[in-house]
Write a protein that holds these residues in place. Structure first.
Motif, PDB file in Angstrom:
ATOM      1  N   PHE A  11       0.775  -1.236   0.000  1.00 31.20           N
ATOM      2  CA  PHE A  11       0.000   0.000   0.000  1.00 31.20           C
ATOM      3  C   PHE A  11       0.813   1.297   0.000  1.00 31.20           C
ATOM      4  N   PHE A  12       2.127   1.228   0.042  1.00 29.10           N
ATOM      5  CA  PHE A  12       2.948   2.444   0.081  1.00 29.10           C
ATOM      6  C   PHE A  12       4.031   2.378  -0.998  1.00 29.10           C
ATOM      7  N   PRO A  13       4.365   3.511  -1.612  1.00 30.52           N
ATOM      8  CA  PRO A  13       5.506   3.522  -2.535  1.00 30.52           C
ATOM      9  C   PRO A  13       6.795   3.251  -1.748  1.00 30.52           C
ATOM     10  N   HIS A  14       7.556   2.261  -2.200  1.00 31.71           N
ATOM     11  CA  HIS A  14       8.724   1.804  -1.438  1.00 31.71           C
ATOM     12  C   HIS A  14       9.706   1.207  -2.430  1.00 31.71           C
ATOM     13  N   HIS A  15      10.965   1.122  -2.026  1.00 27.70           N
ATOM     14  CA  HIS A  15      11.959   0.564  -2.947  1.00 27.70           C
ATOM     15  C   HIS A  15      11.670  -0.896  -3.270  1.00 27.70           C
ATOM     16  N   SER A  16      10.936  -1.592  -2.371  1.00 30.10           N
ATOM     17  CA  SER A  16      10.629  -3.010  -2.615  1.00 30.10           C
ATOM     18  C   SER A  16       9.605  -3.192  -3.729  1.00 30.10           C
ATOM     19  N   ASN A  17       8.833  -2.151  -4.037  1.00 27.13           N
ATOM     20  CA  ASN A  17       7.825  -2.252  -5.102  1.00 27.13           C
ATOM     21  C   ASN A  17       8.076  -1.237  -6.224  1.00 27.13           C
ATOM     22  N   ILE A 253     -19.246  -4.692  -1.209  1.00 30.99           N
ATOM     23  CA  ILE A 253     -17.875  -5.157  -1.404  1.00 30.99           C
ATOM     24  C   ILE A 253     -17.179  -4.329  -2.493  1.00 30.99           C
ATOM     25  N   VAL A 254     -17.910  -4.025  -3.567  1.00 31.54           N
ATOM     26  CA  VAL A 254     -17.334  -3.186  -4.631  1.00 31.54           C
ATOM     27  C   VAL A 254     -16.992  -1.813  -4.081  1.00 31.54           C
ATOM     28  N   PHE A 255     -17.883  -1.241  -3.260  1.00 36.18           N
ATOM     29  CA  PHE A 255     -17.620   0.072  -2.679  1.00 36.18           C
ATOM     30  C   PHE A 255     -16.371   0.054  -1.800  1.00 36.18           C
ATOM     31  N   VAL A 256     -16.255  -0.974  -0.947  1.00 35.24           N
ATOM     32  CA  VAL A 256     -15.100  -1.067  -0.050  1.00 35.24           C
ATOM     33  C   VAL A 256     -13.814  -1.237  -0.858  1.00 35.24           C
ATOM     34  N   PHE A 257     -13.854  -2.143  -1.839  1.00 35.78           N
ATOM     35  CA  PHE A 257     -12.676  -2.402  -2.671  1.00 35.78           C
ATOM     36  C   PHE A 257     -12.240  -1.131  -3.406  1.00 35.78           C
ATOM     37  N   ALA A 258     -13.187  -0.473  -4.072  1.00 29.98           N
ATOM     38  CA  ALA A 258     -12.852   0.741  -4.815  1.00 29.98           C
ATOM     39  C   ALA A 258     -12.397   1.849  -3.876  1.00 29.98           C
ATOM     40  N   GLY A 259     -13.020   1.943  -2.699  1.00 32.09           N
ATOM     41  CA  GLY A 259     -12.626   2.960  -1.731  1.00 32.09           C
ATOM     42  C   GLY A 259     -11.210   2.766  -1.236  1.00 32.09           C
ATOM     43  N   VAL A 260     -10.835   1.509  -0.974  1.00 35.48           N
ATOM     44  CA  VAL A 260      -9.474   1.215  -0.517  1.00 35.48           C
ATOM     45  C   VAL A 260      -8.460   1.596  -1.596  1.00 35.48           C
ATOM     46  N   LEU A 261      -8.721   1.209  -2.842  1.00 30.47           N
ATOM     47  CA  LEU A 261      -7.783   1.526  -3.919  1.00 30.47           C
ATOM     48  C   LEU A 261      -7.701   3.031  -4.161  1.00 30.47           C
ATOM     49  N   MET A 262      -8.831   3.721  -4.021  1.00 33.18           N
ATOM     50  CA  MET A 262      -8.790   5.181  -4.171  1.00 33.18           C
ATOM     51  C   MET A 262      -7.963   5.812  -3.054  1.00 33.18           C
ATOM     52  N   GLY A 263      -8.084   5.273  -1.849  1.00 31.83           N
ATOM     53  CA  GLY A 263      -7.269   5.757  -0.744  1.00 31.83           C
ATOM     54  C   GLY A 263      -5.794   5.519  -0.989  1.00 31.83           C
ATOM     55  N   VAL A 264      -5.460   4.335  -1.536  1.00 31.04           N
ATOM     56  CA  VAL A 264      -4.064   4.030  -1.853  1.00 31.04           C
ATOM     57  C   VAL A 264      -3.542   4.979  -2.929  1.00 31.04           C
ATOM     58  N   LEU A 265      -4.371   5.273  -3.916  1.00 31.30           N
ATOM     59  CA  LEU A 265      -3.969   6.199  -4.971  1.00 31.30           C
ATOM     60  C   LEU A 265      -3.662   7.591  -4.412  1.00 31.30           C
ATOM     61  N   LEU A 266      -4.553   8.079  -3.544  1.00 30.86           N
ATOM     62  CA  LEU A 266      -4.349   9.399  -2.945  1.00 30.86           C
ATOM     63  C   LEU A 266      -3.097   9.414  -2.067  1.00 30.86           C
ATOM     64  N   LEU A 267      -2.919   8.365  -1.273  1.00 27.63           N
ATOM     65  CA  LEU A 267      -1.747   8.279  -0.403  1.00 27.63           C
ATOM     66  C   LEU A 267      -0.469   8.207  -1.241  1.00 27.63           C
ATOM     67  N   ASP A 268      -0.526   7.415  -2.314  1.00 29.35           N
ATOM     68  CA  ASP A 268       0.632   7.285  -3.198  1.00 29.35           C
ATOM     69  C   ASP A 268       0.995   8.638  -3.808  1.00 29.35           C
ATOM     70  N   ALA A 269      -0.025   9.362  -4.296  1.00 30.10           N
ATOM     71  CA  ALA A 269       0.245  10.672  -4.906  1.00 30.10           C
ATOM     72  C   ALA A 269       0.840  11.643  -3.891  1.00 30.10           C
ATOM     73  N   TRP A 270       0.334  11.599  -2.659  1.00 31.03           N
ATOM     74  CA  TRP A 270       0.829  12.511  -1.623  1.00 31.03           C
ATOM     75  C   TRP A 270       2.280  12.198  -1.258  1.00 31.03           C
ATOM     76  N   ILE A 271       2.607  10.901  -1.086  1.00 28.69           N
ATOM     77  CA  ILE A 271       3.969  10.512  -0.707  1.00 28.69           C
ATOM     78  C   ILE A 271       4.957  10.816  -1.832  1.00 28.69           C
ATOM     79  N   VAL A 272       4.558  10.518  -3.071  1.00 30.02           N
ATOM     80  CA  VAL A 272       5.439  10.788  -4.221  1.00 30.02           C
ATOM     81  C   VAL A 272       5.724  12.277  -4.332  1.00 30.02           C
ATOM     82  N   SER A 273       4.686  13.092  -4.109  1.00 30.87           N
ATOM     83  CA  SER A 273       4.876  14.543  -4.190  1.00 30.87           C
ATOM     84  C   SER A 273       5.759  15.040  -3.057  1.00 30.87           C
ATOM     85  N   ARG A 274       5.543  14.526  -1.853  1.00 28.21           N
ATOM     86  CA  ARG A 274       6.299  14.999  -0.697  1.00 28.21           C
ATOM     87  C   ARG A 274       7.761  14.576  -0.775  1.00 28.21           C
ATOM     88  N   ARG A 275       7.999  13.348  -1.219  1.00 32.04           N
ATOM     89  CA  ARG A 275       9.376  12.852  -1.283  1.00 32.04           C
ATOM     90  C   ARG A 275      10.044  13.177  -2.610  1.00 32.04           C
TER      91      ARG A 275
END
Length: 307
Positions: A11-17, A253-275
């Motif tokens: 779920f996080f941008p990292h050197h392992s992924n 289930i579709v709502f939860v799944f899509a919500g989780v991935l949208m959260g990961v996308l937002l978190l990914d964009a924030w971390i990439v921008s900050r770092r």
């Protein structure tokens, strides 16, 4: 520590992924498709073995259908339709015929038309029509869907109709558990006013939704009326309340799944921008819009179909 490393990897941008959450990789998306396919197969299997626990909730009743239909007519400035026992019987016989012969159509495989059932129930019509629906969960859903369809709406707000009949029944059609709703419209020789000295018009049916107009004909009413007595008290409505409603479960289930991935996308964009991480490719906005479209589609999907 192993769990934490796996969580970060997913779920996080990292050197392992390669600085992109594994949950957003293309191979993960293919995995999601496989999981959802197996999930749907499992739902169908469990539904067949435990229909009372895992099934399709239904709450459709004739009085509610009549009320909702007449509300739409009154909104159009028309008089309400009167419930007619013979049209109820015709609708019930049509529903029974569809289940017994396993078809979903206005005309039966052996050539019986909606008019056959109407005349077979003893209703002498001047105009008549039919709307069909299946797999809806509530009476309001059925009428709203009919009103959203041009041909079905024309039947509901047709000024020539004076009476109406319904049948609501559960059964298995084409291997699928189904709730059928049959709506029969008509004006009979008894309800049509005739001016003195004016000859009566011949009995000619009006085209029903998706049915070609055909001339009235003599039918064997004895065969159709044979099962009339047991039908009269049936088909008034269906209420099913399984412990788990499949459409609701799937949508959640579709709502939860899509919500989780949208959260990961937002978190990914924030971390990439900050770092200030530099990536060769990144399509977070496109993915976010795609998931938004999935949520909107899941919100509007209905099992119901019309004819």
């Amino acid at each position: 520590m192993a769990f934490r490393a796996l969580f970060v990897h997913l779920f996080f941008p990292h050197h392992s992924n390669n600085h992109r959450p594994k949950a957003l990789h293309i191979d993960s998306l293919l995995f999601y498709v496989l999981v959802f396919s197996l999930f749907n197969f499992g739902l169908r299997t469990l539904h067949r073995t435990m229909p009372d626990v895992l099934g399709y909730a239904t709450d459709i009743h004739v009085e509610q259908l009549l009320s909702a239909t007449n509300v739409k007519r009154q909104e159009a400035g028309l008089a309400p339709l009167v419930l007619n026992d013979k049209l109820n019987l015709a609708a019930a016989q049509k529903a029974q015929d569809m289940f017994s012969k396993n078809y979903w159509a206005h005309n039966s495989p052996d050539g019986l038309t909606p008019w056959t059932f109407i005349t077979g129930a003893g209703y002498k019509y001047t105009t008549a029509g039919e709307n069909l629906a299946k797999n809806f969960s509530t009476s309001t859903n059925v009428v709203d869907a009919w009103m959203a369809s041009t041909t079905h709406r024309e039947n509901i707000i047709k000024p020539a109709y004076k009476e109406i009949g319904f049948a609501v029944v559960n059964g298995v059609l084409n291997g699928e558990e189904t709730t059928l709703v049959v709506q029969m419209f008509g004006s009979s020789l008894d309800t049509v006013a005739v001016q003195p000295g004016t000859p009566k018009s011949p009995v000619v049916p009006v085209q029903a939704a998706s049915v070609e107009e055909v001339p009235a004909k003599q039918v064997n009413t004895e065969r159709l009326a044979a099962a009339a007595e047991p039908i009269k008290s049936a088909f008034l409505g269906v209420t099913k309340t399984p412990a788990i409603n499949i459409p609701t479960l799937t949508r959640d289930i579709v709502f939860v799944f899509a919500g989780v991935l949208m959260g990961v996308l937002l978190l990914d964009a924030w971390i990439v921008s900050r770092r200030k991480i530099v990536r060769v490719a990144g399509h977070n906005i496109a993915h976010f819009l795609f998931l938004t479209a999935i949520i909107i589609a899941a919100s509007s999907i209905s099992r119901g179909t019309l004819l």
